[in-house]
Design a protein around this motif. Structure first.
Motif, mmCIF file in Angstrom:
data_model
loop_
_atom_site.group_PDB
_atom_site.id
_atom_site.type_symbol
_atom_site.label_atom_id
_atom_site.label_comp_id
_atom_site.label_asym_id
_atom_site.label_seq_id
_atom_site.Cartn_x
_atom_site.Cartn_y
_atom_site.Cartn_z
ATOM 1 N N ARG A 51 -22.148 -30.067 -7.460
ATOM 2 C CA ARG A 51 -23.399 -30.388 -8.165
ATOM 3 C C ARG A 51 -23.399 -31.828 -8.665
ATOM 4 O O ARG A 51 -24.422 -32.509 -8.640
ATOM 5 C CB ARG A 51 -23.601 -29.423 -9.337
ATOM 6 N N GLN A 52 -22.262 -32.282 -9.145
ATOM 7 C CA GLN A 52 -22.200 -33.602 -9.770
ATOM 8 C C GLN A 52 -22.128 -34.732 -8.753
ATOM 9 O O GLN A 52 -22.677 -35.814 -8.993
ATOM 10 C CB GLN A 52 -20.988 -33.669 -10.701
ATOM 11 N N ARG A 289 -26.289 -30.674 0.592
ATOM 12 C CA ARG A 289 -26.888 -31.958 0.224
ATOM 13 C C ARG A 289 -27.875 -31.843 -0.932
ATOM 14 O O ARG A 289 -28.310 -32.859 -1.470
ATOM 15 C CB ARG A 289 -27.625 -32.544 1.437
ATOM 16 N N GLY A 290 -28.248 -30.636 -1.290
ATOM 17 C CA GLY A 290 -29.208 -30.457 -2.361
ATOM 18 C C GLY A 290 -29.790 -29.057 -2.308
ATOM 19 O O GLY A 290 -29.319 -28.184 -1.569
ATOM 20 N N LEU A 335 -25.880 -25.097 -5.291
ATOM 21 C CA LEU A 335 -26.964 -25.983 -5.699
ATOM 22 C C LEU A 335 -28.312 -25.290 -5.767
ATOM 23 O O LEU A 335 -29.279 -25.883 -6.264
ATOM 24 C CB LEU A 335 -27.061 -27.175 -4.730
ATOM 25 N N ASP A 336 -28.413 -24.056 -5.265
ATOM 26 C CA ASP A 336 -29.709 -23.378 -5.233
ATOM 27 C C ASP A 336 -29.465 -21.878 -5.065
ATOM 28 O O ASP A 336 -28.847 -21.458 -4.077
ATOM 29 C CB ASP A 336 -30.554 -23.911 -4.061
ATOM 30 N N GLY A 405 -7.977 -38.337 -10.434
ATOM 31 C CA GLY A 405 -7.380 -38.255 -9.103
ATOM 32 C C GLY A 405 -8.062 -37.206 -8.247
ATOM 33 O O GLY A 405 -8.336 -37.433 -7.067
ATOM 34 N N SER A 406 -8.360 -36.054 -8.860
ATOM 35 C CA SER A 406 -9.057 -34.996 -8.111
ATOM 36 C C SER A 406 -10.449 -35.453 -7.700
ATOM 37 O O SER A 406 -10.877 -35.239 -6.559
ATOM 38 C CB SER A 406 -9.147 -33.733 -8.976
ATOM 39 N N VAL A 407 -11.159 -36.099 -8.625
ATOM 40 C CA VAL A 407 -12.509 -36.594 -8.316
ATOM 41 C C VAL A 407 -12.446 -37.671 -7.237
ATOM 42 O O VAL A 407 -13.298 -37.724 -6.336
ATOM 43 C CB VAL A 407 -13.182 -37.138 -9.592
#
Length: 735
Positions: A51-52, A289-290, A335-336, A405-407
């Motif tokens: 999501r982020q 993607r969304g 995301l939905d 590091g994970s991000v």
């Protein structure tokens, strides 16, 4: 072993070590067993990443041909006659689509075909119905559609099911052509891939005619959210491709799939030089993607009405699906909660074409395991040996490093490395050991109180316990010279070194620096990381303490030049140190809490000395001193004026200087004289002359930062002259 541990550690440390290791072992057991509640928590962390950090569609290749409400209203309810489907396919290729896939399964014959209607009327009403003028090819819509399928880049969908009631056995879809790259000892792909019991397929006449077919089967995770899709399925010893994969192969003209195995399962799937990383079961994480309608939707009615511009689908891949009420194939995604299944196929195509494929690499569990060990053991050793106030920053730093590091893996490499178990291990170890330390410290306080009762009168102990203010923390006010020194950009430099090398570097630097301070009768106050605070004239009175502080600063800079030769050879870089010196009245004495205190300074002049050290970098100087230092040392040194400033946090301005030993000042006599002329012109508001002189001064190749600063000021002040009451003071907004 037990005796060795006793010699190495104190009893309290052994208790903390045992507790920390126990917590770490428990977390390792949970990591290996993967309980359901932790697995679900890990999935939520993955969802948060998606999501982020999700990105918009990377390609414009996929497009959804929507059997929407508008299409049903204009052309009638679903299912449509197969001739209309044939028209839809033909129009899509006419508009330039390189591949067309159907997310709708044509599992039953078309009941609207004239031939079928004739047979039904004859059987049920005993009437021979004839169609006059109808071409023979239009008597059977299924054969008409099959005829059209043979000539185009079409892919039909089918499904795997465990329901015997809906599955059909006369399935004619063709398996994928696969090759297997398998190291010795690797399992068979059939042992790793999901296996379908029964198939729901297009009717044989369509399945045999379609150039490609692909399954639309997808299984949700434990929380009913769809995060991954199998690219291949195993059934009766054959391997079948998913709808998205089969459609991509149709678009690229590729016919073969290469399955790369590893000792634990499937590692990747390759076709047409595209490598798709998967989990051991051949499943691919969908990089959504969304929400719904991230990709372009085109109404099927508009396609059939020929409302699209010519060539508008050139080079694109069309997926036929539905968003109409009652027909919508809804899937919950991160995301939905109401995501159409057909758009999931489009997302997979976009992921593969853009090579932005999320995956959990086979080495991820090993890295997560090491993160757990680091979180547990580092926290344990910090709590064993360090004070509470010293461990917060290292633990926060370690936690931030784990998360960042994970991000970083996720955003830069499309790899998901979960920090969950590392965080849980770090947090549980910290909480457990902190509670143990708290309990042990309370016990130790009671023990010490009882122990000292044998050496001090109980009445004295009671008075101290009842009235801690009896231990006065008051000091005295004296005129003190304060020196702050700090290594510039030490954080970025230390990133190039291991922790051991950082420790060695600080030791090699701080030892001679502090020795110079003490040799010049200074008092070392404290180390602040790589920074040093020292002062003169306390606790003993020191004559000419300002002069001695200057000698120490100049000696430190000379010693640093020698050290840098070693640092260049040993660490690959040299370090620069800024020193700020000021003198003035401060309060000096025992400062601190009722339990612990330190002999140190407090006062506004301490802050000013710290600010002067910070200005060394701004003016590009090694040493910056105040007017008070210059006034106290009229002889023996050359003071070069730098500026009149108002530092952050102070209202009164102060004139600042840098200082040179007599021999250096003599060597740079012409340069320093030119500086005095330039600065005087600046003070006299002759900014044009000042700029010219500073530019000449810059030609010496030294003090370029200082010259550039004044050149910029002069240019500005020539454009915007100062007010009549201008006092030449520059106000610093930062420390």
């Amino acid at each position: 072993m037990r005796e060795l541990l006793k010699r190495l550690f104190k009893r309290d440390q052994l208790i903390l070590l045992g507790a920390g290791v126990s917590v770490t072992v428990i977390m390792i057991a949970l990591f290996l067993s993967q309980p359901k509640f932790l697995h679900l928590l890990n999935l939520k962390i993955y969802d948060n990443y998606l999501r982020q950090y999700h990105q918009p569609a990377a390609t414009q290749v996929p497009v959804i041909i929507d059997l929407d409400e508008k299409s049903l209203a204009e052309l009638g309810q679903w299912p449509w006659p197969r001739y209309r489907v044939a028209l839809l396919l033909k129009y899509l290729t006419a508009y330039g689509a390189v591949a067309v896939a159907s997310d709708v399964i044509f599992s039953e014959p078309d009941r609207t075909s004239p031939m079928v209607m004739q047979a039904d009327v004859r059987r049920e009403l005993h009437i021979d119905m004839r169609f006059e003028g109808l071409p023979r090819d239009l008597m059977d819509y299924d054969r008409l559609l099959a005829y059209n399928l043979k000539d185009g880049p079409y892919t039909l969908g089918f499904d795997f099911s465990r329901d015997r009631a809906v599955a059909n056995n006369d399935c004619c879809v063709r398996p994928a052509r696969t090759a297997v790259l398998s190291p010795p000892g690797a399992p068979s792909p059939h042992d790793c891939l999901p296996e379908g019991d029964r198939m729901i397929c297009p009717i044989p006449v369509l399945a045999e005619a379609a150039p490609e077919s692909g399954f639309i089967t997808i299984t949700p995770d434990l929380d009913s959210v769809y995060r991954r899709v199998p690219l291949l399925y195993s059934h009766d010893g054959q391997i079948y491709a998913s709808l998205a994969l089969a459609t991509l192969m149709q678009a690229t003209g590729e016919k073969n799939i290469i399955i790369k195995m590893s000792p634990v399962g499937i590692e990747s799937i390759k076709f047409n030089d595209v490598v798709v990383p998967t989990d051991a079961g051949g499943q691919m994480l969908i990089n959504y993607r969304g929400p719904m309608r991230t990709f372009e939707y085109i109404s099927a009615a508009d396609v059939l009405a020929r409302k699209l511009a010519p060539g508008s689908l050139r080079g694109r891949i069309a997926f036929i699906g539905t968003s109409a009420s009652g027909l919508k194939d809804i899937r919950a995604t991160p995301l939905d909660p109401g995501f159409p299944g057909v758009e999931a196929h489009a997302t997979i195509v976009d992921n593969i074409l853009s090579k932005q494929i999320l995956s959990v690499p086979d080495w991820a569990p090993g890295l997560e395991f090491l993160g757990m060990l680091a979180g547990g053991l580092v926290t344990t050793f910090l709590l064993m040996w360090a004070r509470a106030s010293w461990i917060i920053l290292p633990l926060l730093g370690m936690g931030c490093a784990m998360w960042y590091g994970s991000v970083l893996f996720y955003r830069e490499q499309n790899l998901f490395i979960s920090p969950m178990y590392s965080y849980l291990t770090l947090g549980l170890t910290f909480i457990t050991l902190t509670l143990i330390k708290f309990w042990r410290e309370e016990t130790a306080k009671r023990y010490i109180h009882g122990a000292f009762a044998h050496y001090l009168a109980p009445s004295v102990i009671s008075q101290i316990m009842d009235n801690p203010d009896a231990l006065s923390l008051d000091g005295q006010e004296k005129n003190i010279t304060i020196q702050f020194s700090d290594v510039r950009n030490f954080t970025s430099l230390s990133e190039k070194l291991s922790p051991t090398q950082v420790t060695d570097l600080l030791h090699d630097y701080l030892t001679p620096m502090t020795r110079i301070i003490t040799e010049n009768e200074g008092t070392l106050d404290k180390f602040i990381g790589d920074a040093v605070m020292a002062f003169w004239n306390a606790p003993l009175d020191i004559e000419n303490h300002q002069e001695k502080s200057l000698r120490a600063a100049l000696a430190q800079q000379r010693r640093l030049e020698e050290l840098n030769k070693v640092f260049l050879e040993k660490y690959g870089f040299a370090i620069a140190v800024g020193i700020g010196i000021h003198c003035g009245p401060v309060r000096v004495g025992n400062m601190g809490s009722s339990d612990l205190f330190d002999y140190t300074l407090i006062g506004d002049n301490v802050n000013l000395a710290s600010r002067l050290e910070g200005l060394t970098k701004y003016y590009g100087q090694k040493i910056v001193v105040s007017q008070a230092i210059r006034d106290a040392c009229p002889d023996g040194h050359y003071f070069r004026i730098l500026d009149n400033v108002r530092v952050k946090g102070k209202k009164e301005p102060v004139t600042i200087y840098t200082v040179y030993a007599p021999e250096e000042a003599e060597a740079r006599r012409d340069e320093l004289a030119l500086h005095e002329r330039a600065h005087q012109a600046y003070v006299d508001r002759d900014f044009e002359t000042a700029e010219t002189l500073f530019r000449q001064l810059r030609g010496y190749g030294r003090d370029t930062i200082l010259c550039d600063l004044y050149i910029e000021r002069c240019e500005h002040l020539q454009t915007e002259p100062p007010a009549c009451d201008w006092d030449c003071v520059f106000t610093h907004k930062t420390k």
